[in-house]
Design a protein around this motif. Sequence first.
Motif, mmCIF file in Angstrom:
data_model
loop_
_atom_site.group_PDB
_atom_site.id
_atom_site.type_symbol
_atom_site.label_atom_id
_atom_site.label_comp_id
_atom_site.label_asym_id
_atom_site.label_seq_id
_atom_site.Cartn_x
_atom_site.Cartn_y
_atom_site.Cartn_z
ATOM 1 N N ALA A 193 0.844 -1.196 0.000
ATOM 2 C CA ALA A 193 0.000 0.000 0.000
ATOM 3 C C ALA A 193 0.879 1.246 0.000
ATOM 4 C CB ALA A 193 -0.904 -0.002 1.228
ATOM 5 N N CYS A 194 0.327 2.349 -0.501
ATOM 6 C CA CYS A 194 1.090 3.594 -0.600
ATOM 7 C C CYS A 194 0.253 4.772 -0.126
ATOM 8 C CB CYS A 194 1.518 3.818 -2.051
ATOM 9 S SG CYS A 194 2.557 5.283 -2.321
ATOM 10 N N TYR A 195 0.896 5.683 0.599
ATOM 11 C CA TYR A 195 0.294 6.981 0.915
ATOM 12 C C TYR A 195 1.403 8.012 0.970
ATOM 13 C CZ TYR A 195 1.634 6.494 5.920
ATOM 14 O OH TYR A 195 2.309 6.366 7.110
ATOM 15 N N VAL A 196 1.041 9.278 1.143
ATOM 16 C CA VAL A 196 2.037 10.351 1.076
ATOM 17 C C VAL A 196 1.817 11.345 2.217
ATOM 18 C CG1 VAL A 196 0.679 11.834 -0.486
ATOM 19 C CG2 VAL A 196 3.184 11.968 -0.508
ATOM 20 N N VAL A 197 2.916 11.905 2.695
ATOM 21 C CA VAL A 197 2.865 12.923 3.750
ATOM 22 C C VAL A 197 3.489 14.200 3.215
ATOM 23 C CG1 VAL A 197 3.574 13.551 6.087
ATOM 24 C CG2 VAL A 197 3.023 11.157 5.549
ATOM 25 N N LEU A 198 2.774 15.311 3.358
ATOM 26 C CA LEU A 198 3.292 16.631 3.002
ATOM 27 C C LEU A 198 3.651 17.373 4.274
ATOM 28 C CD1 LEU A 198 0.805 17.877 0.236
ATOM 29 C CD2 LEU A 198 2.695 16.251 0.053
ATOM 30 N N ARG A 205 9.993 25.046 3.149
ATOM 31 C CA ARG A 205 9.896 24.412 1.836
ATOM 32 C C ARG A 205 9.149 23.085 1.946
ATOM 33 N NH1 ARG A 205 16.278 25.205 0.899
ATOM 34 N NH2 ARG A 205 16.109 23.932 2.791
ATOM 35 N N LEU A 206 8.436 22.764 0.872
ATOM 36 C CA LEU A 206 7.613 21.557 0.875
ATOM 37 C C LEU A 206 8.473 20.300 0.893
ATOM 38 C CD1 LEU A 206 4.649 20.551 0.656
ATOM 39 C CD2 LEU A 206 5.049 20.349 -1.820
ATOM 40 N N GLN A 207 8.120 19.379 1.766
ATOM 41 C CA GLN A 207 8.730 18.056 1.809
ATOM 42 C C GLN A 207 7.649 17.023 1.488
ATOM 43 O OE1 GLN A 207 10.431 18.008 5.850
ATOM 44 N NE2 GLN A 207 12.449 17.977 4.906
ATOM 45 N N VAL A 208 7.980 16.115 0.590
ATOM 46 C CA VAL A 208 7.032 15.096 0.149
ATOM 47 C C VAL A 208 7.621 13.726 0.454
ATOM 48 C CG1 VAL A 208 5.757 14.149 -1.811
ATOM 49 C CG2 VAL A 208 6.202 16.624 -1.681
ATOM 50 N N THR A 209 6.920 12.942 1.273
ATOM 51 C CA THR A 209 7.420 11.633 1.679
ATOM 52 C C THR A 209 6.391 10.564 1.356
ATOM 53 O OG1 THR A 209 8.618 12.652 3.520
ATOM 54 C CG2 THR A 209 8.335 10.265 3.589
ATOM 55 N N PHE A 210 6.792 9.608 0.518
ATOM 56 C CA PHE A 210 5.929 8.471 0.214
ATOM 57 C C PHE A 210 6.208 7.358 1.216
ATOM 58 C CE2 PHE A 210 6.232 10.691 -3.837
ATOM 59 C CZ PHE A 210 4.901 10.711 -4.244
ATOM 60 N N GLN A 211 5.142 6.787 1.742
ATOM 61 C CA GLN A 211 5.255 5.665 2.676
ATOM 62 C C GLN A 211 4.668 4.425 2.021
ATOM 63 O OE1 GLN A 211 6.893 6.009 5.371
ATOM 64 N NE2 GLN A 211 6.759 8.138 5.992
ATOM 65 N N ARG A 212 5.433 3.338 2.025
ATOM 66 C CA ARG A 212 4.918 2.055 1.546
ATOM 67 C C ARG A 212 4.694 1.156 2.757
ATOM 68 N NH1 ARG A 212 4.696 2.342 -4.302
ATOM 69 N NH2 ARG A 212 3.430 0.469 -3.997
ATOM 70 N N VAL A 213 3.586 0.443 2.729
ATOM 71 C CA VAL A 213 3.151 -0.334 3.889
ATOM 72 C C VAL A 213 2.830 -1.766 3.459
ATOM 73 C CG1 VAL A 213 1.474 -0.496 5.769
ATOM 74 C CG2 VAL A 213 2.175 1.760 4.914
ATOM 75 N N ASP A 214 3.465 -2.718 4.097
ATOM 76 C CA ASP A 214 3.115 -4.118 3.875
ATOM 77 C C ASP A 214 1.739 -4.402 4.472
ATOM 78 O OD1 ASP A 214 5.503 -5.298 2.614
ATOM 79 O OD2 ASP A 214 6.505 -4.762 4.488
ATOM 80 N N TYR A 215 0.993 -5.236 3.806
ATOM 81 C CA TYR A 215 -0.290 -5.680 4.359
ATOM 82 C C TYR A 215 -0.525 -7.125 3.917
ATOM 83 C CZ TYR A 215 -2.775 -5.289 -0.135
ATOM 84 O OH TYR A 215 -3.205 -5.468 -1.435
ATOM 85 N N ASP A 216 -1.593 -7.715 4.402
ATOM 86 C CA ASP A 216 -1.892 -9.120 4.094
ATOM 87 C C ASP A 216 -2.526 -9.200 2.706
ATOM 88 O OD1 ASP A 216 -2.602 -11.781 4.026
ATOM 89 O OD2 ASP A 216 -3.438 -11.820 6.055
#
Length: 242
Positions: A193-198, A205-216
């Motif tokens: 799964a993927c989501y993003v944090v601003l 200044r804008l920081q953009v971080t993508f988070q990937r999450v393991d799931y079942d």
Amino acid sequence: MAPITIFGDIHANLPALEAVLADIDGRSPTNLICLGDLVGYGTWPNEVIEIIRGRGIPTIMGNYDQGVGQDSDDCGCAYKTPEAQALGVRSITWSNAHTTAANKAFLRTLVPNIPVQLGAYRVLLVHGSPRRVNEYLYEDRPEASVERIMDVAGADVLVCGHTHLPYHRVLGSGRQVINAGSVGKPKDNDPRACYVVLDLDGQGRLQVTFQRVDYDVERAAQAIEETEMPHEFATMLRQGAG
């Protein structure tokens, strides 16, 4: 100012949503916003809707939310082959039949966009584009076209979903486009799964971080295979593609 956590394209994938929310909660919850497409392709439309409703997460109407909310046989998707279109018809038919009237009514209340001010940045969140709920904004779109879309948005930063392909693009004008990827139906060959944090750095200044999450993934895939939902969608989940 607190960071903004953005996720979307859950597509009735309850294990993926549960994992993403647990990951977000473990990082100290920030301002949560959902880009829509709560339903379609997966087998937990009601459970996903009820979690979003229960947590009071501001949510944008996705094209699938619009279709199921209106009991339509059209999800507003752009399928590339007749075979893919046939699978899509089966998906929305199943979703219509298995989403409660109360949850369909909730889908009809979702908003077309959400504007946010993050420091000096005017941020506009949409599902597809500022122009249409089902317009695909791919990363390789010609820059002149993207700039025109940004003019429509009236924003410094545009955050979208719909393509299920995460990216962060800085235009020549300095304006930025971010695709948050997908919680429940990734298409970038990464099944997580993927989501993003601003957020803002110390200089604003804008920081953009993508988070990937393991799931079942297997739980979600097998749930599809236990229903009349096309089993091809289970394979897509396992591969993170399609």
